[in-house]
Scaffold this motif. Structure first.
Motif, PDB file in Angstrom:
ATOM      1  N   TRP A 162       0.861  -1.307   0.021  1.00  0.00           N
ATOM      2  CA  TRP A 162      -0.105   0.037   0.084  1.00  0.00           C
ATOM      3  C   TRP A 162       0.770   1.159   0.159  1.00  0.00           C
ATOM      4  O   TRP A 162       0.630   1.995  -0.801  1.00  0.00           O
ATOM      5  N   ARG A 163       1.926   1.416   0.864  1.00  0.00           N
ATOM      6  CA  ARG A 163       2.761   2.570   0.905  1.00  0.00           C
ATOM      7  C   ARG A 163       3.434   2.696  -0.161  1.00  0.00           C
ATOM      8  O   ARG A 163       3.678   3.741  -0.851  1.00  0.00           O
ATOM      9  N   ALA A 164       3.798   1.400  -0.986  1.00  0.00           N
ATOM     10  CA  ALA A 164       4.757   1.666  -2.377  1.00  0.00           C
ATOM     11  C   ALA A 164       3.920   2.356  -3.246  1.00  0.00           C
ATOM     12  O   ALA A 164       4.214   3.059  -3.907  1.00  0.00           O
ATOM     13  N   LYS A 165       2.690   1.935  -3.288  1.00  0.00           N
ATOM     14  CA  LYS A 165       1.593   2.302  -4.275  1.00  0.00           C
ATOM     15  C   LYS A 165       1.244   3.991  -3.960  1.00  0.00           C
ATOM     16  O   LYS A 165       1.234   4.639  -4.896  1.00  0.00           O
ATOM     17  N   GLN A 166       1.284   4.088  -2.667  1.00  0.00           N
ATOM     18  CA  GLN A 166       1.130   5.621  -2.224  1.00  0.00           C
ATOM     19  C   GLN A 166       2.069   6.324  -2.572  1.00  0.00           C
ATOM     20  O   GLN A 166       1.850   7.857  -2.861  1.00  0.00           O
ATOM     21  N   ASN A 167       3.257   6.050  -2.428  1.00  0.00           N
ATOM     22  CA  ASN A 167       4.481   6.777  -2.645  1.00  0.00           C
ATOM     23  C   ASN A 167       4.591   6.916  -4.453  1.00  0.00           C
ATOM     24  O   ASN A 167       5.971   7.600  -4.516  1.00  0.00           O
ATOM     25  N   GLY A 168       4.052   6.331  -5.110  1.00  0.00           N
ATOM     26  CA  GLY A 168       4.154   6.450  -6.658  1.00  0.00           C
ATOM     27  C   GLY A 168       5.028   5.601  -7.287  1.00  0.00           C
ATOM     28  O   GLY A 168       5.306   5.614  -8.426  1.00  0.00           O
ATOM     29  N   THR A 169       5.375   4.276  -6.475  1.00  0.00           N
ATOM     30  CA  THR A 169       5.985   3.193  -6.987  1.00  0.00           C
ATOM     31  C   THR A 169       5.181   2.554  -7.994  1.00  0.00           C
ATOM     32  O   THR A 169       4.121   2.144  -7.817  1.00  0.00           O
ATOM     33  N   GLU A 170       5.774   2.146  -9.338  1.00  0.00           N
ATOM     34  CA  GLU A 170       4.959   1.420 -10.197  1.00  0.00           C
ATOM     35  C   GLU A 170       4.650  -0.009  -9.726  1.00  0.00           C
ATOM     36  O   GLU A 170       5.832  -0.502  -9.976  1.00  0.00           O
ATOM     37  N   VAL A 171       3.607  -0.593  -9.407  1.00  0.00           N
ATOM     38  CA  VAL A 171       3.551  -1.887  -9.155  1.00  0.00           C
ATOM     39  C   VAL A 171       2.623  -2.602 -10.275  1.00  0.00           C
ATOM     40  O   VAL A 171       1.484  -2.560 -10.409  1.00  0.00           O
ATOM     41  N   ARG A 172       3.643  -3.338 -11.248  1.00  0.00           N
ATOM     42  CA  ARG A 172       2.683  -3.686 -12.555  1.00  0.00           C
ATOM     43  C   ARG A 172       1.996  -5.072 -12.194  1.00  0.00           C
ATOM     44  O   ARG A 172       0.951  -5.151 -12.480  1.00  0.00           O
ATOM     45  N   ASN A 173       2.600  -5.767 -11.253  1.00  0.00           N
ATOM     46  CA  ASN A 173       2.016  -7.269 -10.667  1.00  0.00           C
ATOM     47  C   ASN A 173       2.079  -7.205  -9.306  1.00  0.00           C
ATOM     48  O   ASN A 173       2.956  -7.780  -8.598  1.00  0.00           O
ATOM     49  N   ALA A 174       0.959  -6.971  -8.556  1.00  0.00           N
ATOM     50  CA  ALA A 174       0.568  -6.853  -7.232  1.00  0.00           C
ATOM     51  C   ALA A 174       0.784  -8.246  -6.469  1.00  0.00           C
ATOM     52  O   ALA A 174       1.631  -8.138  -5.491  1.00  0.00           O
ATOM     53  N   GLU A 175       0.549  -9.280  -7.256  1.00  0.00           N
ATOM     54  CA  GLU A 175       0.591 -10.473  -6.747  1.00  0.00           C
ATOM     55  C   GLU A 175       2.170 -10.904  -6.627  1.00  0.00           C
ATOM     56  O   GLU A 175       2.400 -11.346  -5.587  1.00  0.00           O
ATOM     57  N   ALA A 176       2.763 -10.810  -7.632  1.00  0.00           N
ATOM     58  CA  ALA A 176       4.243 -10.994  -7.803  1.00  0.00           C
ATOM     59  C   ALA A 176       5.023 -10.437  -6.565  1.00  0.00           C
ATOM     60  O   ALA A 176       5.862 -10.789  -6.014  1.00  0.00           O
TER      61      ALA A 176
END
Length: 167
Positions: free
Chosen positions: A45-59
């Motif tokens: 969640w924090r990675a996503k909020q900080n703008g980190t691009e998470v292409r495959n959240a499951e991986a």
């Protein structure tokens, strides 16, 4: 149509929880898997909020879960070998026990370890000591001149032999 991130996290939770439970049951370590699940999902969640691009959240979640489990395992590991140093081999003492039963168990584990390690080559013992000192496989590979795969394979085989001898 893309799922909302909240829904994606909710769907990941059971997978992360199952992975954590499997890891700790196979490692025979008591742990609260909920703590790891919450840490991993919060981290995502924090990675996503900080703008980190998470292409495959499951991986991403699976990798973070494995790393978190290994980190907890390293902290809680009661493996006698992880505490064994060259000076300890001659004395037979692994850790200072708080009771007579602890000292007996230490002595038995030490004797078993020493017998098992006599069957290992000097190179394998060196690899185990380097790994127990906290070095990564890449670092051990650089020190020994062996490929990372060879180092990993040798350490894995030795650990399996040690675990079998202690069971």
């Amino acid at each position: 149509m893309a799922k909302s991130f909240d829904i994606e996290l909710a769907e990941l939770r059971p997978k992360v929880l199952a992975l954590t439970r499997r890891f700790f049951s196979s490692a025979h370590l008591p742990s609260d898997p909920e703590d790891i699940v919450q840490d991993v999902l919060l981290s995502l969640w924090r990675a996503k909020q900080n703008g980190t691009e998470v292409r495959n959240a499951e991986a991403w979640a699976v990798r973070a879960t494995k790393n978190a489990c290994i980190s907890v395992w390293r902290k809680k590991s009661t493996s006698a070998f992880s505490r064994l140093t060259p000076a300890d081999e001659s004395s037979g003492s692994l850790v200072s026990g708080s009771s007579a039963l602890d000292r007996i168990r230490e002595s038995e584990a030490s004797a078993i370890l020493q017998r098992t390690m006599k069957g290992f080559s000097d190179g394998t013992i060196r690899l185990l000591r380097l790994k127990a000192s906290g070095l990564s496989l890449d670092e051990i590979s650089a020190i020994t001149g062996r490929s990372k795969g060879s180092v990993k394979s040798s350490i894995s085989a030795a650990r399996k032999a040690l675990i079998q001898s202690l069971e």
